[in-house]
Write an enzyme that holds these catalytic residues in place. Sequence first.
Site, PDB file in Angstrom:
ATOM      1  N   GLY A  41      66.236  -2.245  77.436  1.00  0.00           N
ATOM      2  CA  GLY A  41      65.534  -2.844  78.558  1.00  0.00           C
ATOM      3  C   GLY A  41      66.469  -3.701  79.386  1.00  0.00           C
ATOM      4  N   GLY A  71      66.257  -6.458  82.880  1.00  0.00           N
ATOM      5  CA  GLY A  71      65.340  -7.113  83.801  1.00  0.00           C
ATOM      6  C   GLY A  71      65.991  -8.311  84.433  1.00  0.00           C
ATOM      7  N   GLY A  98      67.744 -10.653  81.941  1.00  0.00           N
ATOM      8  CA  GLY A  98      68.929 -10.269  81.173  1.00  0.00           C
ATOM      9  C   GLY A  98      68.789  -8.859  80.617  1.00  0.00           C
ATOM     10  N   ASP A 113      54.887 -14.604  83.840  1.00  0.00           N
ATOM     11  CA  ASP A 113      55.247 -13.237  84.238  1.00  0.00           C
ATOM     12  C   ASP A 113      54.351 -12.240  83.515  1.00  0.00           C
ATOM     13  OD1 ASP A 113      56.548 -11.315  85.644  1.00  0.00           O
ATOM     14  OD2 ASP A 113      58.387 -11.336  84.434  1.00  0.00           O
TER      15      ASP A 113
END
Length: 751
Positions: free
Chosen positions: A420, A422, A425, A538
């Site tokens: 992942g 984003g 980081g 978020d």
Amino acid sequence: MTLKATVVLLLIVVALVLLATIAADDGNNQTLEGCRSDCGGVRVPYPFGIGNSSSVPHKSCFLQSSFELTCPNSTLYWGNIKVLDIKISQAKVDMSIPISRICRDGHYYRGVSIDIPSFTISSEDNKFVSVGCDTYGYLHSSYKDDDNATYSTGCITRCYGSSMEVEDGHCSGIGCCQVDIPPKMRMTFVKSFSFYNFSQTWRFNNCSYSFVVKKENYTFYREHLRNLPFEEFPVVFDWSVGDETREASRKRGTSYACKGNTTRNDSVPTGYGYICQCNKGFEGNPYHPLGCIDIDECKTGQHSCVSDHNCHNTNGFYTCFCPKGQSGNGTKEDGCHKKNFLPHIVIGTSAGFIAIFVGTCLLYLAHQKKKLIKLKEKFFEQNGGHILVQQGEESSHVKIFTADKLKKATNNYDEKLIIGRGGYGTVFKGVLENNTIVAIKKSKIVDPGQVMQFINEVIVVSKINHRNVVKLLGCCLETEVPLLVYEFVSNGTLFDFIHNEKKRNHFNWKNRLRIAAEAAGALSYLHSSASIPIVHRDVKSANILLDEDYTAKVSDFGTSRFVPLDQTALATMVQGTFGYLDPEYMQTSQLTEKSDVYSFGVVLAELLTGKKPLLLGKLKEKTNISIYFLSCLEENCLFETLQDGILNEENKQEIVEVANITAKCLRLKGEERPSMKEVAMELEGIRRMSKHQWVNNGDKNFEETQHLLPISSSSKGYEYGDSSSSSSHQNINYDSIIRDQEGAIALADGR
Ligand SMILES: *[C@@H]1O[C@H](CO)[C@@H](O)[C@H](O)[C@H]1NC(C)=O
Ligand SMILES: *[C@@H]1O[C@H](CO)[C@@H](O)[C@H](O)[C@H]1NC(C)=O
Ligand SMILES: *[C@@H]1O[C@H](CO)[C@@H](O)[C@H](O)[C@H]1NC(C)=O
Ligand SMILES: *[C@@H]1O[C@H](CO)[C@@H](O)[C@H](O)[C@H]1NC(C)=O
Ligand SMILES: *[C@@H]1O[C@H](CO)[C@@H](O)[C@H](O)[C@H]1NC(C)=O
Ligand SMILES: *[C@@H]1O[C@H](CO)[C@@H](O)[C@H](O)[C@H]1NC(C)=O
Ligand SMILES: *[C@@H]1O[C@H](CO)[C@@H](O)[C@H](O)[C@H]1NC(C)=O
Ligand SMILES: *[C@@H]1O[C@H](CO)[C@@H](O)[C@H](O)[C@H]1NC(C)=O
Ligand SMILES: *[C@@H]1O[C@H](CO)[C@@H](O)[C@H](O)[C@H]1NC(C)=O
Ligand SMILES: *[C@@H]1O[C@H](CO)[C@@H](O)[C@H](O)[C@H]1NC(C)=O
């Protein structure tokens, strides 16, 4: 090139050629003192000899009687056989042997018998030939070993009628036949015969001829059937010294005929006795009392030195050297090179340099290691390591990982292990030493001014132990950017399940409702039940992960902020994801728990409509999903906006209720929105009702759904996922999930 140089060069070449043409001493010239060395142009080397020595009384010139030669009328004889050539080094002698013949008129010649053990017909140098058209000939031999073995060989040639078939130059079997000679054949006799006394061939052939002949010394012509114009042919014999078999001479300890610098060779073609050979690098007559003498390779050009001048002859060999002031071993391959330094200086200085170099390297490495340790300490400090340590009890459950361990776990942060990426980081999948699979999050650089807050966050988040929140296992502070180690969640994100068509197919209402309830429960817990309320900031479908049982796990606290107990709003920089952002927060930058409620409303709208938060409107304008959803509710077209496959006869009421909650969450004014706790409770209520309503087959449906959900998790765009770590949930049934939820809510109530 000057004329002088050319002349010098030419002279050198001439000298070399002359040196090379000097024949090596093959020992053929060496006879004993006072003996004849030559007879009719044929040299007589020892061990052959003629008569007695003229200077040494009673000394014969030959080694043993079988080597005695005579020289009547300047012709060399061995007995009554003419000797043509003697070769010492090859141990061969050429002799002229009469032809065996028989003719129709009764004339015949039976040939010679040479029955001496140390003389055999050389198998490699001769052939046996018979000539005639009514002819057979054979070579008879005996071998004087213990059982007097005898052998014969020969050939037949018959040709009646037209002799024209016979071809000149070819001894092909018609008119002429030939065979090879077996080894160790002594010429006991050669005989030639006819079958029918030439009664059919007399017109063109009245005689049979048989003979042994040195190869290449006889060529057949048709004419030879009429008359062979030769009386004798050269034949090559092998010879050896010693009268007896090897075994017998060994037994008797006979002293060898081999002299100095020679070697005795027992494997001889005659099968009798032995021969003597000069050692390598020596030449001469190995039987002569002087023995073999050293070959001066340097003078005869048999060396591999750069020049004759760089060659030094030794006993049996030679050595090469380089002229003064040059180095190298002086051979042609290696050559000589100009020296720059005296060797010992070169060795001394290079050893010194090496020592200095090695020393420097060691010092440098030690320094680097120290530096690295210091750097790690510095980072640890910078990232608030000491604060964490000072917390004592509080932080005892935060595991501190070393940088090396995590480096190993992620295979030195292998790009392939990135699961992942984003704004916060990068997330790597890692395997710890105990085979636990973890997600390692490499955060963006932490503001040094917020170290305290960061550490507190770590402590608080690591304490969160909620089944619907991704668990923080520990951290590593030794690196420039702190690393956070999370539990690994395997099945991708909610976003993925809603928007990926392949996965969506089986993602039915019941599961959507459950996941919504679970996520709401987790957020409610964060807001109210943790020791310090946490605003996620978020909330979005991409931050709700699904584990292998498709249990929701809220993740990514990268932008989370704690709301101190005495404050309800926190002024911060606006952060979050467009489409999910609370419009009020965007305007005021006042962060409250209600911001999360709005974002969660967007997630609910996403779950219902299957649309992405930012939509392309009719005029290709980006529209917010909340505006779209709310306008739909007003226009009473809710059921048309639902994602395909959600709606059925039983769940209409539930959908309407969830849509209502969604609308409440999406209210523009934060104050008017329900709290996360209320949302969670309402969703749970709807779920429980649905469960009671379908109590008889609800579990079954759920299980079926589980099976129908695809296992694949190769989706993109989620914070992290793809693991099989949380296997403990596998046997949890529906009831226990609800109990968990209730537990969380009860805890919230207790605060
Ligand atoms: C052998 O002797 C002959 C004459 O006796 C002589 O011409 C020849 O050079 C000698 N060969 C060697 C190698 O000494
Ligand atoms: C050589 O000497 C032996 C005695 O050692 C003698 O019997 C023989 O007759 C001599 N041969 C010749 C050819 O003189
Ligand atoms: C030697 O040669 C002469 C004349 O050439 C001859 O008469 C004599 O028989 C020969 N001797 C031998 C042994 O061949
Ligand atoms: C070989 O022949 C020799 C004489 O020709 C004879 O004395 C000896 O007995 C023979 N040996 C055998 C094994 O036949
Ligand atoms: C071969 O034939 C010739 C002529 O007919 C005769 O003289 C001779 O004796 C015969 N030889 C033999 C061995 O029969
Ligand atoms: C063979 O001998 C016979 C007489 O015996 C003679 O007539 C004939 O010409 C001879 N053949 C050859 C090829 O010499
Ligand atoms: C045998 O053959 C060799 C080479 O072909 C030749 O030099 C020599 O003269 C021949 N010897 C006889 C006796 O024909
Ligand atoms: C012994 O002599 C034979 C025949 O000349 C040769 O083939 C062999 O190589 C020799 N052996 C050695 C050890 O020189
Ligand atoms: C071997 O050869 C060397 C050099 O040619 C010589 O000095 C020496 O005497 C020889 N050895 C014998 C035993 O003949
Ligand atoms: C000299 O150098 C050549 C080529 O490098 C090598 O084959 C040979 O063994 C060397 N000789 C010695 C005595 O070192």
